[in-house]
Design a protein around this motif. Structure first.
Motif, PDB file in Angstrom:
ATOM      1  N   VAL A 203      36.200  61.648  47.151  1.00 50.54           N
ATOM      2  CA  VAL A 203      34.769  61.846  46.903  1.00 50.54           C
ATOM      3  C   VAL A 203      34.090  62.622  48.024  1.00 50.54           C
ATOM      4  O   VAL A 203      33.122  63.346  47.784  1.00 50.54           O
ATOM      5  N   SER A 204      34.590  62.517  49.241  1.00 49.90           N
ATOM      6  CA  SER A 204      33.926  63.188  50.358  1.00 49.90           C
ATOM      7  C   SER A 204      33.755  64.694  50.132  1.00 49.90           C
ATOM      8  O   SER A 204      32.668  65.233  50.348  1.00 49.90           O
ATOM      9  N   PRO A 205      34.793  65.415  49.675  1.00 53.04           N
ATOM     10  CA  PRO A 205      34.576  66.846  49.407  1.00 53.04           C
ATOM     11  C   PRO A 205      33.601  67.101  48.262  1.00 53.04           C
ATOM     12  O   PRO A 205      33.006  68.182  48.189  1.00 53.04           O
ATOM     13  N   GLY A 260      34.874  74.774  41.263  1.00 52.94           N
ATOM     14  CA  GLY A 260      35.387  74.009  42.395  1.00 52.94           C
ATOM     15  C   GLY A 260      34.931  72.564  42.355  1.00 52.94           C
ATOM     16  O   GLY A 260      35.716  71.638  42.603  1.00 52.94           O
ATOM     17  N   ALA A 261      33.651  72.345  42.023  1.00 51.89           N
ATOM     18  CA  ALA A 261      33.137  70.978  41.928  1.00 51.89           C
ATOM     19  C   ALA A 261      33.810  70.223  40.791  1.00 51.89           C
ATOM     20  O   ALA A 261      34.136  69.035  40.919  1.00 51.89           O
ATOM     21  N   THR A 262      34.054  70.909  39.676  1.00 53.16           N
ATOM     22  CA  THR A 262      34.700  70.263  38.531  1.00 53.16           C
ATOM     23  C   THR A 262      36.130  69.862  38.862  1.00 53.16           C
ATOM     24  O   THR A 262      36.601  68.792  38.457  1.00 53.16           O
ATOM     25  N   LYS A 265      35.952  66.734  40.679  1.00 50.36           N
ATOM     26  CA  LYS A 265      35.506  65.611  39.858  1.00 50.36           C
ATOM     27  C   LYS A 265      36.640  65.042  39.006  1.00 50.36           C
ATOM     28  O   LYS A 265      36.634  63.857  38.674  1.00 50.36           O
ATOM     29  N   TYR A 266      37.599  65.885  38.654  1.00 49.39           N
ATOM     30  CA  TYR A 266      38.683  65.429  37.779  1.00 49.39           C
ATOM     31  C   TYR A 266      39.487  64.280  38.393  1.00 49.39           C
ATOM     32  O   TYR A 266      39.633  63.224  37.769  1.00 49.39           O
ATOM     33  N   PRO A 267      40.038  64.429  39.609  1.00 48.65           N
ATOM     34  CA  PRO A 267      40.765  63.285  40.183  1.00 48.65           C
ATOM     35  C   PRO A 267      39.863  62.091  40.458  1.00 48.65           C
ATOM     36  O   PRO A 267      40.306  60.939  40.351  1.00 48.65           O
ATOM     37  N   LEU A 271      40.589  58.417  38.904  1.00 47.32           N
ATOM     38  CA  LEU A 271      40.670  57.235  39.754  1.00 47.32           C
ATOM     39  C   LEU A 271      39.682  56.171  39.298  1.00 47.32           C
ATOM     40  O   LEU A 271      40.007  54.977  39.248  1.00 47.32           O
ATOM     41  N   GLN A 272      38.491  56.586  38.936  1.00 48.13           N
ATOM     42  CA  GLN A 272      37.478  55.651  38.462  1.00 48.13           C
ATOM     43  C   GLN A 272      37.939  54.956  37.186  1.00 48.13           C
ATOM     44  O   GLN A 272      37.834  53.728  37.056  1.00 48.13           O
TER      45      GLN A 272
END
Length: 352
Positions: A203-205, A260-262, A265-267, A271-272
């Motif tokens: 999540v940090s990136p 890049g943001a997407t 978000k995928y991993p 994980l969620q």
């Protein structure tokens, strides 16, 4: 003509976010006003919802007991009791949601009003908008769109659960300890720690990429503002091809940032989902301790045992769910961190 600044300030989910959040919270809650009152109201409603949820979770086991014992009067008594409980639970959930919507309006009013006071003090707005190398991208977007998204995420997705979660976790930890012992509690806490570590890495990136996307959104929007503002001059000099090329350049840069943001978000989403769904299986694994290892229920008859197993499953699942809700918040928190650091009013004060 707007241009892309070579310098880009990066934002991360770390200490800087916490300091920015502390600064912004001073603007969100300047005193005992509607925002503070609605926060308290949301907190009370959410706490009431948790109390009712505890009773609704236990009543399922009583249904098992009544059905296995073939006790029809007891069954119908439970039915009407459960109806009232779920009615109250639905009412409290709706009230909590309604309160958080009002809270969003209140904190956005406080934040934007405070930013406006700073923005228009000593002509700071002129320096921020008139000096291209000031280093602050799109101050108008920060006050409008970024502030709106930060307040919306904070009020609707993070408040009030994050405030009541310590009490909820403490209560269900106690109930889990009483039935499954330290081993059961240890398994759930280890499960949560692994989730926190994984979320911290992934999540940090996302915070950085969220801020990048917002900057590019502002640049793309501002490009079209300049086209509208200078439409007559542009048409006079036959600059349509140039404006189209520049608009496409800003747009493609925005799409690359969004991609890049997407990809990050995928991993995070995987994980969620994994921690959400796997917790149900883990709750049954923990049943091994009281049933097979401790032999705590060897003297119980079938109806009582069914009720106890149902209650245990509820305690374990709710404790796991309390932790997974915190890990679920990591995705929203990562995005909010980018908005919060862009809304930190220190970038205005530097020009006062």
């Amino acid at each position: 003509m707007v241009r892309l600044r070579p310098e880009q300030k990066e934002f991360y989910l770390g200490w800087k976010f916490l300091t920015s959040l502390g600064t912004v919270l001073q603007l969100l809650y300047p005193g005992l006003d509607y925002a503070a009152l609605l926060t308290l109201t949301s907190l009370i409603c959410a706490a009431g919802y948790e109390v009712v949820s505890y009773n609704s979770g236990k009543i399922i086991g009583k249904f098992y007991s009544a059905l296995l014992a073939r006790d029809e009067p007891y069954f119908w008594n439970l039915f009407w009791k459960a109806t009232l409980i779920y009615f109250g639970q639905s009412l409290l959930l709706a009230t909590t949601t309604f309160s958080t919507w009002l809270l969003y309006l209140a904190i956005r009013r406080n934040l934007v009003s405070a930013l406006h006071r700073l923005y228009y003090r000593k002509s700071a707005y002129f320096q921020l908008n008139g000096i291209d190398n000031a280093g602050i991208d799109n101050p108008d977007q920060r006050i409008t769109q970024d502030a709106e998204r930060m307040c919306s995420t904070l009020a609707k997705n993070i408040f009030p659960y994050i405030l009541i979660s310590p009490g909820v976790i403490a209560w269900y930890t106690y109930k889990t300890w009483a039935t499954a012992g330290g081993f059961g509690v240890g398994i759930i806490y280890l499960y949560f720690v692994l989730g926190v570590i994984a979320n911290r890495i992934i999540v940090s990136p996302l915070t950085k990429w969220t801020a990048r996307v917002e900057k590019c959104e502002g640049d793309f929007r501002y490009k079209h503002v300049t086209v509208r503002k200078n439409a007559e001059e542009s048409a006079f000099f036959n600059a349509a091809a140039f404006e189209e090329s520049e608009s496409n350049r800003f747009f493609m840069r925005l799409l690359r940032r969004q991609l890049g943001a997407t990809l990050w978000k995928y991993p995070a989403q995987f994980l969620q989902n994994f921690f959400d769904y796997y917790g149900a299986i883990l709750s049954y694994v923990i049943q091994v301790f009281p049933i097979f290892i401790f032999n705590s229920y060897k003297d119980m008859d079938a109806p009582t045992l069914a009720q106890q197993i149902s209650n245990n499953a509820f305690y374990f699942i709710y404790l796991i769910n309390s932790f997974t809700r915190l890990t679920d918040l990591a995705l929203a928190l990562g995005e909010m961190a980018g908005y919060t650091q862009r809304c930190n009013f220190s970038w205005i004060e530097s020009f006062l």
